[in-house]
Design an enzyme around this catalytic site. Structure first.
Site, PDB file in Angstrom:
ATOM      1  N   ARG A  95      -1.661  -3.341   3.062  1.00 14.72           N
ATOM      2  CA  ARG A  95      -2.381  -2.733   1.942  1.00 14.72           C
ATOM      3  C   ARG A  95      -3.777  -2.225   2.315  1.00 14.72           C
ATOM      4  NH1 ARG A  95      -1.953  -6.180  -3.451  1.00 14.72           N
ATOM      5  NH2 ARG A  95       0.171  -5.431  -3.368  1.00 14.72           N
ATOM      6  N   GLU A 152       8.003  -4.706  -0.447  1.00 15.67           N
ATOM      7  CA  GLU A 152       6.635  -4.194  -0.608  1.00 15.67           C
ATOM      8  C   GLU A 152       6.010  -4.132   0.775  1.00 15.67           C
ATOM      9  OE1 GLU A 152       4.501  -6.417  -3.608  1.00 15.67           O
ATOM     10  OE2 GLU A 152       5.673  -5.537  -5.223  1.00 15.67           O
ATOM     11  N   HIS A 184      -6.461  -2.245  -3.937  1.00 12.37           N
ATOM     12  CA  HIS A 184      -5.074  -1.774  -4.064  1.00 12.37           C
ATOM     13  C   HIS A 184      -5.067  -0.271  -3.855  1.00 12.37           C
ATOM     14  CE1 HIS A 184      -1.072  -1.076  -5.613  1.00 12.37           C
ATOM     15  NE2 HIS A 184      -0.876  -2.386  -5.631  1.00 12.37           N
ATOM     16  N   HIS A 240      -8.826  -5.106  -6.400  1.00 11.33           N
ATOM     17  CA  HIS A 240      -7.609  -5.740  -6.917  1.00 11.33           C
ATOM     18  C   HIS A 240      -7.582  -7.260  -6.763  1.00 11.33           C
ATOM     19  CE1 HIS A 240      -3.429  -5.766  -8.140  1.00 11.33           C
ATOM     20  NE2 HIS A 240      -3.045  -6.332  -7.009  1.00 11.33           N
ATOM     21  N   ARG A 251      -4.437 -10.125   1.955  1.00 13.86           N
ATOM     22  CA  ARG A 251      -3.277 -10.795   1.351  1.00 13.86           C
ATOM     23  C   ARG A 251      -2.007  -9.953   1.466  1.00 13.86           C
ATOM     24  NH1 ARG A 251      -1.056 -10.498  -3.965  1.00 13.86           N
ATOM     25  NH2 ARG A 251      -2.613  -8.897  -4.346  1.00 13.86           N
TER      26      ARG A 251
HETATM   27  C1  SIN Z   1       1.638  -4.587  -7.156  1.00  8.86           C
HETATM   28  O1  SIN Z   1       2.529  -4.624  -7.986  1.00  8.86           O
HETATM   29  O2  SIN Z   1       1.449  -3.639  -6.408  1.00  8.86           O
HETATM   30  C2  SIN Z   1       0.712  -5.732  -7.068  1.00  8.86           C
HETATM   31  C3  SIN Z   1       1.355  -6.795  -6.326  1.00  8.86           C
HETATM   32  C4  SIN Z   1       0.307  -7.657  -5.711  1.00  8.86           C
HETATM   33  O3  SIN Z   1      -0.875  -7.468  -5.932  1.00  8.86           O
HETATM   34  O4  SIN Z   1       0.688  -8.505  -4.927  1.00  8.86           O
END
Ligand code: SIN
Length: 516
Positions: free
Chosen positions: A272, A109, A226, A333, A368
């Protein structure tokens, strides 16, 4: 009367309850049903060092880098070092994560330097964790579930917590519970904003009751948006997991052009906050209300099997994500700020602990790292409980009575609720400035002063008071921080601030103080 009260039943609260039950009676109080909350809907996974190709120090560095200079280094070290042990324990309780042969099916990610995210049933990681913890709680002696009880306030005397004052939602009657310790694990506050991935229960209750009890709250300007919530008329901002970009999903503007590389060299996998702002600016540039995520090149079967929940949810809204571009835009988020704690979840109030999204342990800093929150919940849920057991070993429960105040009488409750969410979304979200924040603060000040020292009679009324309280802390600290850092972006001060001070609220006063 219980030895320990746990408020909230997501990953942090359930894990804390399991630890506490080894040493005394536990009441898990939830305003909904056991397990309802953000954890249940978490998709992407858990970031944890369980691969031979990974290293604790790499996870540490990625977390610190995402946090933009505001992480507490000791808290991050605790998280990454203890994380593997707590996840192995979850597996021993029965959690099943997706495997590739004998190894975890690690995914990537944003802002992670290696593939380290484990996941369950593709995109239903949170559900699997809640299922496992609930099953374990249900088999554990000493734990009572106190469902449909909305906590109005903590009972605090001489800076020590003695229990809670709640409303039984089925009868609207007041209910008192006394205990030696209280663990706040009520989750986040996404519902202060109009557009959010959070469920309806995320109204900042733990943060607001802690504020009224004179706990210290910290980093309240740092709210994470998000990048990819579903953007459709008449549909909620359903999360389209970051792991979709980790698996090769591409963001395109309304004209179909790829754009993230124009904003950051890591393109779709930049931190993010950067991806959310890139989308925001791209939407302004193209005069559009959304961009698209494109998965069509990844293969029908792969997408359907890897993201079954997202696939079926989008299909229910008429979009086949294997064949079509999916309209997305940022949505509120995750709260990095919250109730200030030490490394063991202790707050400044004796025997009051906080963990999970409600807390500010310092692991997230100003932004985060993706998929660190479930790990934080399990690690600091466990640690808070361990500290509560030790700290209250030699004390007994005192039946302190709460203060009784005048009842709130709200007119147009639902209209006020929407007005606040709309105001916050338009003026205090991804991009803020002095004018927009001042407008919010003025509105909230007059609303909150009419509610001072009054208590709600119903859950919904209490939730409105709580979203006003949390929104006020967010707006005041965002106004005070004249510069941009992590998820906090001021268009009138776009330069990054390099100093590492924090903003805190103390003594139940809306007076943001710079510290550190
Ligand atoms: C996501 O699945 O994008 C959320 C994961 C997160 O908020 O850490």
């Amino acid at each position: 009367m219980y030895d320990y009260l746990v408020l909230g039943s997501g990953v942090a609260g359930l894990r804390a309850a399991l630890e506490l039950a080894k040493h005394g009676t536990v009441g898990i109080v939830t305003k909904s049903v056991l397990g309802e909350g953000s954890t249940e809907y978490a998709q992407g996974g858990v970031a944890v060092v369980l691969s031979d190709d990974d290293d604790i120090f790499l996870h540490y560095e990625d977390t610190i880098n995402a946090g933009d200079g505001l992480c507490d280094k000791d808290a991050v070290l605790t998280l990454v070092e203890e994380g593997p042990k707590y996840i192995r324990e979850l597996i021993a309780y029965g959690a099943k994560f997706d495997m590739h042969g004998e190894h975890f099916d690690f995914t990537r990610e944003a802002a992670h330097s290696v593939n380290r995210i484990i996941h369950a049933s593709g995109d239903a990681t949170g559900h699997e964790i809640v299922r496992t913890l609930k099953d374990t709680v249900n088999k554990t002696k000493n734990i009572d579930k106190i469902e449909n009880h909305f906590v109005v306030d903590l009972i605090v005397k001489n800076n020590r917590v003695h229990g809670i004052y709640a409303i039984d939602e089925l009868t609207n009657a007041p209910a008192l519970f006394h205990s030696k310790a209280v663990i706040l694990a009520t989750g986040g506050a996404g519902r202060i904003f109009k557009r959010t991935t959070n469920p309806e229960v995320s109204t900042g209750d733990g943060m607001a009751i802690a504020f009224r009890a004179k706990a210290v709250l910290k980093d309240m300007e740092f709210y994470q948006f998000h990048p990819t919530g579903l953007h459709l008329k008449n549909a909620p901002a359903f999360l389209l997991s970051e792991s979709m970009r980790g698996e090769g999903g591409i963001l395109r503007n309304i004209k179909g052009e790829r754009f993230c590389h124009n904003y950051h060299p890591m393109a779709e996998l930049a931190p993010r906050d950067i991806v959310s702002r890139s989308i925001f600016f791209e939407m302004m540039k193209t005069d559009a209300e959304h961009v698209y995520i494109d998965l069509t090149h990844l293969g029908h079967d792969f997408v359907k099997n890897r993201f079954p929940k997202i696939y079926s949810t989008c299909l229910s809204y008429g979009i086949d994500i294997t064949k079509e571009l999916v309209p997305v835009s940022p949505a509120a988020h995750y709260y990095m700020g919250g109730v200030e704690t030490d490394l063991w979840g202790r707050t400044n109030i004796e025997n009051l602990f906080a963990c999970g999204e409600t807390a500010c342990t310092g692991v997230h800093g100003a932004n985060r790292l993706a998929s660190n929150s479930l790990l934080e919940g399990v690690v600091f849920g466990g640690r808070s409980a361990k500290a509560a057991i030790i700290d209250t070993k030699n004390i007994s429960i005192e039946m302190v009575e709460p203060e009784v105040n005048e009842k709130i009488d709200f007119k147009d409750l639902e209209a006020s609720y929407s007005e606040v969410q709309d105001l916050l979304w338009k003026n205090a979200s991804i991009v803020r400035d002095k004018g927009s924040l001042t407008k919010v603060v003025e509105y909230l000040s007059s609303f909150l002063s009419s509610l001072e020292n009054k208590i709600p009679e119903t859950r919904r009324c209490g939730e409105l008071k709580n979203i006003l309280t949390v929104s006020m802390m967010l707006s005041l600290s965002a106004l005070k921080r004249e510069g941009s850092k992590g998820a906090h972006y001021r268009s009138d001060f776009p330069e990054k601030i390099n100093e590492s001070w924090h903003i805190v609220f103390k003594n139940g006063k809306f007076d943001p103080i710079i510290e550190g």
